[in-house]
Design a protein around this motif. Structure first.
Motif, PDB file in Angstrom:
ATOM      1  N   PRO A  75      41.901  48.875  46.275  1.00  0.00           N
ATOM      2  CA  PRO A  75      40.567  48.367  46.620  1.00  0.00           C
ATOM      3  C   PRO A  75      40.665  46.983  47.254  1.00  0.00           C
ATOM      4  O   PRO A  75      41.475  46.155  46.839  1.00  0.00           O
ATOM      5  CB  PRO A  75      39.837  48.285  45.273  1.00  0.00           C
ATOM      6  CG  PRO A  75      40.675  49.046  44.303  1.00  0.00           C
ATOM      7  CD  PRO A  75      42.079  49.022  44.818  1.00  0.00           C
ATOM      8  N   GLY A  77      38.023  43.846  48.287  1.00  0.00           N
ATOM      9  CA  GLY A  77      36.651  43.325  48.233  1.00  0.00           C
ATOM     10  C   GLY A  77      36.428  42.362  49.391  1.00  0.00           C
ATOM     11  O   GLY A  77      36.201  42.762  50.524  1.00  0.00           O
ATOM     12  N   ALA A  78      36.526  41.047  49.085  1.00  0.00           N
ATOM     13  CA  ALA A  78      36.393  40.040  50.145  1.00  0.00           C
ATOM     14  C   ALA A  78      37.756  39.482  50.540  1.00  0.00           C
ATOM     15  O   ALA A  78      37.841  38.649  51.442  1.00  0.00           O
ATOM     16  CB  ALA A  78      35.488  38.913  49.666  1.00  0.00           C
ATOM     17  N   SER A  80      39.547  37.391  48.889  1.00  0.00           N
ATOM     18  CA  SER A  80      39.680  35.968  48.539  1.00  0.00           C
ATOM     19  C   SER A  80      40.598  35.744  47.338  1.00  0.00           C
ATOM     20  O   SER A  80      40.725  34.627  46.852  1.00  0.00           O
ATOM     21  CB  SER A  80      38.299  35.356  48.259  1.00  0.00           C
ATOM     22  OG  SER A  80      37.788  35.830  47.028  1.00  0.00           O
ATOM     23  N   GLY A  81      41.218  36.810  46.855  1.00  0.00           N
ATOM     24  CA  GLY A  81      42.067  36.714  45.662  1.00  0.00           C
ATOM     25  C   GLY A  81      43.220  35.739  45.861  1.00  0.00           C
ATOM     26  O   GLY A  81      43.686  35.507  46.981  1.00  0.00           O
ATOM     27  N   SER A 144      33.353  39.252  46.429  1.00  0.00           N
ATOM     28  CA  SER A 144      32.512  40.426  46.167  1.00  0.00           C
ATOM     29  C   SER A 144      32.388  40.617  44.660  1.00  0.00           C
ATOM     30  O   SER A 144      33.290  40.229  43.889  1.00  0.00           O
ATOM     31  CB  SER A 144      33.143  41.677  46.789  1.00  0.00           C
ATOM     32  OG  SER A 144      34.296  42.067  46.046  1.00  0.00           O
ATOM     33  N   SER A 154      35.794  33.673  37.069  1.00  0.00           N
ATOM     34  CA  SER A 154      34.845  32.681  36.538  1.00  0.00           C
ATOM     35  C   SER A 154      34.803  31.512  37.511  1.00  0.00           C
ATOM     36  O   SER A 154      35.151  31.683  38.677  1.00  0.00           O
ATOM     37  CB  SER A 154      35.227  32.248  35.119  1.00  0.00           C
ATOM     38  OG  SER A 154      36.527  31.745  35.070  1.00  0.00           O
ATOM     39  N   VAL A 210      35.632  50.212  40.962  1.00  0.00           N
ATOM     40  CA  VAL A 210      34.248  49.866  40.638  1.00  0.00           C
ATOM     41  C   VAL A 210      33.385  50.092  41.878  1.00  0.00           C
ATOM     42  O   VAL A 210      33.709  49.590  42.961  1.00  0.00           O
ATOM     43  CB  VAL A 210      34.153  48.380  40.216  1.00  0.00           C
ATOM     44  CG1 VAL A 210      32.711  47.990  39.945  1.00  0.00           C
ATOM     45  CG2 VAL A 210      35.032  48.118  39.012  1.00  0.00           C
TER      46      VAL A 210
HETATM   47  C1  LIG Z   1      38.784  28.616  47.912  1.00  0.00           C
HETATM   48  C2  LIG Z   1      38.874  29.588  46.762  1.00  0.00           C
HETATM   49  C3  LIG Z   1      38.404  29.201  45.529  1.00  0.00           C
HETATM   50  C4  LIG Z   1      38.474  30.098  44.453  1.00  0.00           C
HETATM   51  N1  LIG Z   1      37.976  29.712  43.236  1.00  0.00           N
HETATM   52  C5  LIG Z   1      37.988  30.581  42.207  1.00  0.00           C
HETATM   53  C6  LIG Z   1      37.432  30.217  40.948  1.00  0.00           C
HETATM   54  O1  LIG Z   1      36.932  29.113  40.757  1.00  0.00           O
HETATM   55  N2  LIG Z   1      37.444  31.140  39.960  1.00  0.00           N
HETATM   56  C7  LIG Z   1      37.976  32.390  40.136  1.00  0.00           C
HETATM   57  O2  LIG Z   1      37.924  33.202  39.217  1.00  0.00           O
HETATM   58  N3  LIG Z   1      38.544  32.736  41.298  1.00  0.00           N
HETATM   59  C8  LIG Z   1      38.555  31.886  42.343  1.00  0.00           C
HETATM   60  N4  LIG Z   1      39.101  32.258  43.535  1.00  0.00           N
HETATM   61  C9  LIG Z   1      39.760  33.571  43.658  1.00  0.00           C
HETATM   62  C10 LIG Z   1      38.870  34.734  44.129  1.00  0.00           C
HETATM   63  O3  LIG Z   1      37.711  34.280  44.789  1.00  0.00           O
HETATM   64  C11 LIG Z   1      38.522  35.640  42.934  1.00  0.00           C
HETATM   65  O4  LIG Z   1      39.700  36.180  42.383  1.00  0.00           O
HETATM   66  C12 LIG Z   1      37.564  36.779  43.291  1.00  0.00           C
HETATM   67  O5  LIG Z   1      37.151  37.405  42.102  1.00  0.00           O
HETATM   68  C13 LIG Z   1      38.191  37.824  44.213  1.00  0.00           C
HETATM   69  O6  LIG Z   1      37.153  38.635  44.732  1.00  0.00           O
HETATM   70  P1  LIG Z   1      37.342  39.394  46.119  1.00  0.00           P
HETATM   71  O7  LIG Z   1      36.126  40.184  46.378  1.00  0.00           O
HETATM   72  O8  LIG Z   1      37.776  38.471  47.175  1.00  0.00           O
HETATM   73  O9  LIG Z   1      38.537  40.388  45.713  1.00  0.00           O
HETATM   74  P2  LIG Z   1      39.853  40.767  46.502  1.00  0.00           P
HETATM   75  O10 LIG Z   1      40.699  39.572  46.760  1.00  0.00           O
HETATM   76  O11 LIG Z   1      39.503  41.623  47.646  1.00  0.00           O
HETATM   77  O12 LIG Z   1      40.557  41.664  45.378  1.00  0.00           O
HETATM   78  C14 LIG Z   1      40.970  41.089  44.156  1.00  0.00           C
HETATM   79  C15 LIG Z   1      41.442  42.202  43.213  1.00  0.00           C
HETATM   80  O13 LIG Z   1      40.338  43.018  42.853  1.00  0.00           O
HETATM   81  C16 LIG Z   1      40.577  44.381  43.221  1.00  0.00           C
HETATM   82  N5  LIG Z   1      39.275  44.916  43.640  1.00  0.00           N
HETATM   83  C17 LIG Z   1      38.471  44.464  44.630  1.00  0.00           C
HETATM   84  N6  LIG Z   1      37.342  45.199  44.669  1.00  0.00           N
HETATM   85  C18 LIG Z   1      37.455  46.128  43.683  1.00  0.00           C
HETATM   86  C19 LIG Z   1      36.622  47.206  43.227  1.00  0.00           C
HETATM   87  N7  LIG Z   1      35.448  47.458  43.783  1.00  0.00           N
HETATM   88  N8  LIG Z   1      37.063  47.958  42.195  1.00  0.00           N
HETATM   89  C20 LIG Z   1      38.259  47.718  41.615  1.00  0.00           C
HETATM   90  N9  LIG Z   1      39.093  46.742  42.015  1.00  0.00           N
HETATM   91  C21 LIG Z   1      38.683  45.958  43.028  1.00  0.00           C
HETATM   92  C22 LIG Z   1      41.614  44.302  44.331  1.00  0.00           C
HETATM   93  O14 LIG Z   1      42.355  45.506  44.432  1.00  0.00           O
HETATM   94  C23 LIG Z   1      42.463  43.151  43.837  1.00  0.00           C
HETATM   95  O15 LIG Z   1      43.336  43.587  42.839  1.00  0.00           O
HETATM   96  C24 LIG Z   1      39.050  31.382  44.623  1.00  0.00           C
HETATM   97  C25 LIG Z   1      39.530  31.758  45.889  1.00  0.00           C
HETATM   98  C26 LIG Z   1      39.458  30.870  46.942  1.00  0.00           C
HETATM   99  C27 LIG Z   1      39.976  31.312  48.289  1.00  0.00           C
END
Ligand SMILES: Cc1cc2nc3c(=O)[nH]c(=O)nc-3n(C[C@H](O)[C@H](O)[C@H](O)COP(=O)(O)OP(=O)(O)OC[C@H]3O[C@@H](n4cnc5c(N)ncnc54)[C@H](O)[C@@H]3O)c2cc1C
Length: 469
Positions: A75, A77-78, A80-81, A144, A154, A210
């Motif tokens: 999967p 999402g955005a 940003s992980g 996302s 968080s 999800v």
């Molecule tokens: C500048 C910056 C600041 C940040 N600050 C924080 C912070 O303060 N706190 C924090 O917790 N994180 C922070 N992060 C990290 C990031 O934003 C989080 O981890 C966020 O939850 C990732 O979401 P995403 O949609 O980008 O997921 P992605 O990076 O796309 O995916 C992350 C993980 O989730 C899985 N995934 C995605 N969508 C689904 C779905 N629908 N079902 C099942 N699995 C899925 C993916 O396979 C992967 O394992 C930050 C990142 C950046 C770049």
């Protein structure tokens, strides 16, 4: 349980995917490249194909095709992980959830909302703006909801409102056999059955995908913000503990170390004393906070703090928190060509100052460039290395030491970014061999053929954490 994709299996899966999803199946290099990486330091790996899902049924049909040909599904999402979770290290299908972007049901009286997994957190709060309610979980990126569920995210608001674990009431999930499973309910509490919701929160796409989430909402709080510098870092942490004991509601409290304060001053964004600094947000009526402000100031002074500087209005408060959000990107811009690598440990608050000081001393001895920010109220801090390519081995060595130090203090390898690729090696050390064996059995029960985000969370038998310490 390793996934072996054969080229004939992949070719057959591609035919089936194109037949079912048409234009939503993309094999062009640029789109695959966008799904090859996240915001972490981990190396990019392109998926063989990207599929854009638009409904839960799409996801179920996609997983059935992947299962038939044993092709990995990762999967996305955005993207940003920060631990490589969305990188398809074994190739296969990158399942882009961005079109599952409906805010499906707002229930102001129940203070809950049902959303598609692809909804971004800022768009969700925009949709809620007329209700007086908001969704408080705030990672620094515009992530996302599905990704936030998957990483157990968080942010600065967690000290008051908790993390994703406390704010997800239920999920719609597609399992590895293409079944659609609903967990939880609309009720705000439940003691009915195994808690599948909390098992899936933080499972990083390795147990299920999800597609929808039911989330708790909270009233938008009245708030006042302030900042103060401290002679010592230990003083800053002690002040937070004492202010909490006062019974005042701390909405956010963020630590910025001296080098990051210097970056902010060089930008001219604020004029801060060159000291470890706390940004505070207090929740409550202005009169209530005002009546305690002398006591807060006395606590701050008692722990070596400067006079508190209060944000005079809402705009000034917003500016303060925006500075906190972007300060690290300013620090990165000061070092052209640098990459960032954030550590993410969380420790008992009583050990926080000690672990941060040890980390700072390590960084200073190494000559590396790094900044420390902390969600102090939760004991979670990030040492963010801004390194040039030649420094990567040293960064790896120090990042490893930070985790080992946190585990020794009774903490965890990841407070909020998740395990992904980067923290797999520490799982046995943190949880113990038996607990990891139980996790492997859970994974096998949920995903017997290992098609869901293979290569994440659970350690390889060859992993060991002390290679660099
Ligand atoms: C500048 C910056 C600041 C940040 N600050 C924080 C912070 O303060 N706190 C924090 O917790 N994180 C922070 N992060 C990290 C990031 O934003 C989080 O981890 C966020 O939850 C990732 O979401 P995403 O949609 O980008 O997921 P992605 O990076 O796309 O995916 C992350 C993980 O989730 C899985 N995934 C995605 N969508 C689904 C779905 N629908 N079902 C099942 N699995 C899925 C993916 O396979 C992967 O394992 C930050 C990142 C950046 C770049």
């Amino acid at each position: 349980m390793s996934t072996h994709v054969t080229s004939s299996g992949l070719a057959a899966a591609l035919v089936a995917l194109k037949e079912r999803f048409g234009e939503n199946v993309v094999t062009g290099a640029s789109v695959r490249d966008l799904h090859a990486r996240d915001e972490s330091h981990h190396a990019a790996v392109s998926p063989d194909v990207v599929v854009f899902a638009e409904t839960t049924q799409d996801v179920a049909d996609l997983v059935l095709i992947a299962a038939r040909y044993t092709v990995p599904v990762v999967p996305f999402g955005a993207g940003s992980g920060l631990e490589g979770g969305a990188i398809p290290v074994h190739g296969g299908i990158s399942l882009d959830t961005s079109r599952l972007d409906g805010v499906l049901e707002i229930r102001p009286d129940d203070m809950i909302v049902r959303v598609g997994a692809g909804v971004r957190r800022l768009a969700l709060n925009h949709a809620l703006r007329e209700t007086g309610l908001f969704f408080p979980v705030d990672p620094g990126a515009d992530a996302s909801i599905g990704g936030m569920v998957a990483t157990g995210a968080s942010g600065t608001n967690a000290v008051r409102f908790g993390t994703m674990r406390e704010n997800v009431l239920g999920l719609t999930v597609v399992t590895a056999d293409g079944k659609i499973v609903r967990t939880g309910s609309l009720a705000r509490k439940s003691s009915s059955g195994y808690d599948l919701t909390r098992l899936l929160v933080g499972s990083e796409g390795t147990l299920g995908i999800v597609t929808e989430a039911i989330l708790r909402l909270h009233p938008v709080p009245e708030a006042l913000s302030a900042h103060a510098g401290f002679a010592t870092l230990a003083g800053a942490v002690a002040a937070v503990t004492d202010i909490k004991r006062l019974g005042l509601v701390i909405g956010r409290v963020e630590l910025l170390d001296e080098p990051l304060v210097a970056v902010i001053n060089r930008r001219g964004a604020l004029s801060l004393a060159p000291l470890p600094t706390l940004f505070f947000e207090f929740h409550g009526q202005a009169e209530e906070i005002g009546s305690l402000s002398a006591t807060i100031a006395a606590i701050v002074a008692e722990h070596g703090g400067t006079a508190l500087v209060w944000a005079r209005d809402r705009a000034a408060a917003q500016q303060l928190w925006e500075i906190r959000r972007v300060a690290l990107s300013w620090a990165k811009a000061e070092r052209p060509g640098a990459h960032s690598w954030p550590s993410d440990v969380c420790v008992p608050i009583s050990r926080l100052a000690e672990v941060i000081l040890e980390t700072r001393a390590d960084v200073d001895r190494s000559g590396l460039t790094a900044y420390i920010v902390g969600h102090v109220g939760d004991g979670n801090f990030h040492c963010v290395f801004m390194h040039l390519p030649g420094e990567v081995d040293e960064v790896h060595r120090l990042a490893d030491r930070i985790v080992l130090c946190a585990l020794e203090a009774g903490g965890t390898a990841s407070g909020e970014h998740g395990v992904g690729l980067g923290k797999r090696a520490y799982q046995e050390l943190e949880h113990g061999r038996e607990a990891v064996a139980l996790m492997r059995r859970l994974k096998a029960a949920f995903d017997p053929h290992g098609i869901l985000n293979p290569g994440k969370v659970l350690p390889d038998p060859a992993d060991h954490p002390t290679a660099h310490s």
